[in-house]
Design an enzyme around this catalytic site. Structure first.
Site, mmCIF file in Angstrom:
data_model
loop_
_atom_site.group_PDB
_atom_site.id
_atom_site.type_symbol
_atom_site.label_atom_id
_atom_site.label_comp_id
_atom_site.label_asym_id
_atom_site.label_seq_id
_atom_site.Cartn_x
_atom_site.Cartn_y
_atom_site.Cartn_z
ATOM 1 C CE LYS A 121 -3.806 2.130 2.671
ATOM 2 N NZ LYS A 121 -4.737 1.987 3.800
ATOM 3 C CB SER A 140 -8.109 3.979 2.984
ATOM 4 O OG SER A 140 -7.247 3.285 3.880
ATOM 5 C CB SER A 188 -8.365 0.974 5.765
ATOM 6 O OG SER A 188 -9.040 2.179 5.614
HETATM 7 N N1 GLN Z 1 -13.175 4.464 6.440
HETATM 8 C C1 GLN Z 1 -12.552 4.859 7.663
HETATM 9 C C2 GLN Z 1 -12.156 6.319 7.567
HETATM 10 O O1 GLN Z 1 -12.394 6.895 6.584
HETATM 11 C C3 GLN Z 1 -11.377 4.003 7.986
HETATM 12 C C4 GLN Z 1 -10.176 4.296 7.197
HETATM 13 C C5 GLN Z 1 -8.981 3.469 7.584
HETATM 14 O O2 GLN Z 1 -9.108 2.438 8.260
HETATM 15 N N2 GLN Z 1 -7.808 3.955 7.213
HETATM 16 O O3 GLN Z 1 -11.610 6.889 8.433
#
Ligand code: GLN
Length: 498
Positions: A79, A154, A178
């Site tokens: 990532k 994400s 995420s």
């Molecule tokens: N969707 C969640 C957010 O927008 C989690 C994102 C993540 O785990 N990096 O914060």
């Protein structure tokens, strides 16, 4: 050999050991797939094929000389939140469009030392803020199961790349879901370890008290293989905990060897009523309930548990995560690295315009809400209160675990959705209801595929474990996968040979 990308990690290792193929051949296979098919998916921000080829040839030479590291020569990708020395590291943001990291994240060097081949850097929501990959500066990612759908976020690039058969496994990070939610949307297994298990050194910070790195693969066993080298105690991360490091792959094998005809006999699975409420899509609910029945058929028992209502958890997360983000992201000021606006008039103009032009709308929204929650006059009402509720969430999980070994829930209330131009951010936040409690408590959790809906989209089941029990989660999911074939279903793109 045109279907090498459908092999499990275990099969890849055996294939390399038995000289059915070389690491270079395997690497070329994935490169060819990425070159021919990623224009439909957009999962990579940066590819480093020449260095991958060189690493693969070196791995083949080392293996020929008797090097026995199991993962030697097995490809993967990171990532783009992980710093990679000498390679562009963008975190999905224009702010870091020109940032070549001068050092490696600890997990990046750990994985290299295990002998794995890095094919490049994977697309993601900007600074890991989002649930559908729409906030990436490098374009949205398409779901390999249905190109009109989002891959989740994400870590949408990580999920899409594995589901498309571009890499067998990928690293990812999870602040509020995420890893698990994109794994669920793309029909993969993904694990977020206990907070402190994996070093955060060199992982660009979103919300430091919640961030944790983990892995995605087609199966629990694939996840275990990649997780193994990632886990280490790291003095460069003050929150890295010195804790016994199990052999995840061996633990899975031991669990398999010990299994009788009821392989999960004695396992108590906690299910919370509050996690099966209104917003949950009916077909997702049916698929998850059918998976719980399959768990019961394998010997597990279901017990009802109470954990904090997910609506409360959601509000707590969306107070604390932006607060931490607003502080973490203050380092991007246009001075030391990253994007700098053209011809600033003075220092204030430099800061203001570099940040306004360098950050996208979702990141700016989080910085604004976070700054507001931390400002004098609101701090106690919002931030301190959310911290108190966080303690309550931890206690509720602790109590629930006195009645069960793992807790199961849907990973997300829906399957992968279509992007609409006017998606309300609050609606997107609601999609995180089932995953964020785990981060607030620091617990480990995984998502595993448990079937497809009538429109052919994958559904994920979340398993939450006690602190440090990644092995238990991986072994549980593995025993389930030994008796079911949900994890063997292939996406549209994975089915295409090139
Ligand atoms: N969707 C969640 C957010 O927008 C989690 C994102 C993540 O785990 N990096 O914060």
């Amino acid at each position: 050999m045109s279907e090498m990308h459908l092999l499990s990690t275990e099969q890849l290792i055996t294939g390399l050991q038995d000289k059915q193929f070389s690491s270079l051949e395997l690497t070329e296979h994935y490169i060819k797939r990425i070159e021919s098919l990623d224009n439909q998916v957009n999962s990579f921000i940066t590819t480093i094929f020449d260095s991958a080829r060189a690493q693969a040839s070196a791995a083949d030479a080392m293996r020929a000389q008797g090097d026995k590291r199991p993962l030697l020569g097995v490809p993967m990708a990171h990532k783009d939140i992980f710093c990679t020395q000498g390679v562009l590291t963008t975190c999905g943001s224009k702010m870091l469009h020109n940032f070549i990291s001068p050092y490696d994240a600890t997990i990046v060097s750990n994985i290299r030392e295990a002998g794995m081949i890095n094919l490049g850097k994977l697309n993601m929501d900007e600074f890991a803020m989002g649930s559908d990959n729409s906030s990436s500066y490098y374009g949205k990612v398409q779901n390999p199961w249905n190109l009109e759908r989002v891959p989740g976020g994400s870590s949408g690039g990580s999920a899409a790349a594995v589901a498309a058969g571009f890499v067998p496994m990928a690293t990812a990070s999870d602040t509020g879901g995420s890893i698990r939610q994109p794994a669920s949307f793309c029909g993969l297994t993904g694990i977020k370890p206990t907070y402190g298990r994996v070093s955060r050194f060199g992982m660009i910070a979103y919300a430091s008290s919640l961030d944790q790195a983990g892995t995605m693969g087609r199966s629990a066993q694939d996840c275990a293989y990649l997780l193994q080298p990632m886990v280490s105690h790291d003095e460069r991360d003050a929150t890295s905990v010195k804790h016994d490091i199990p052999d995840y792959v061996q633990d899975i094998k031991d669990a398999e060897a010990a299994a009788g005809d009821k392989p999960l006999d004695g396992l108590r699975i906690g299910v919370a009523k509050d996690y099966f409420t209104e917003g949950l899509n009916k077909e997702v609910e049916q698929t998850v309930r059918a998976a719980l029945k399959q768990y019961e058929a394998l010997g597990a028992t279901i017990v009802e548990v109470n954990i904090t209502n997910p609506d409360i958890t959601l509000a707590t997360y969306y107070m604390l995560a932006p607060a931490e983000a607003s502080s973490n992201l203050s380092r991007f000021d246009g001075v030391r690295f990253g994007y700098r606006c053209e011809e600033p008039k003075d220092l204030t103009d430099l800061y203001t315009r570099s940040r306004s032009e360098g950050f996208g709308p979702e990141v700016q929204r989080r910085i604004l809400t976070g700054t507001y929650a931390l400002s004098a006059g609101y701090f106690d009402a919002y931030y301190t209160k959310a911290q108190k509720v966080r303690r309550m969430i931890v206690e509720d999980f602790d109590k629930a675990f006195t009645h069960c070994d793992v807790i199961a829930s849907p990973t997300a209330p829906t399957t992968a959705y279509k992007l609409s131009d006017n998606l309300d951010p609050a609606a997107m936040y609601l999609g995180d209801v089932y995953t964020i409690g785990v981060n607030l408590a620091g617990l480990p959790a995984l998502s595993q595929p448990v079937g497809l809906t009538s429109d052919g989209l994958p559904v994920g089941l979340q398993l939450i474990g006690q602190y440090w029990q990644e092995s238990k989660l991986l072994s549980t999911a593995h025993l389930f996968q030994q008796h079911t074939d949900h994890h063997l279903q292939n996406s549209l793109i994975a089915k295409q040979n090139v």
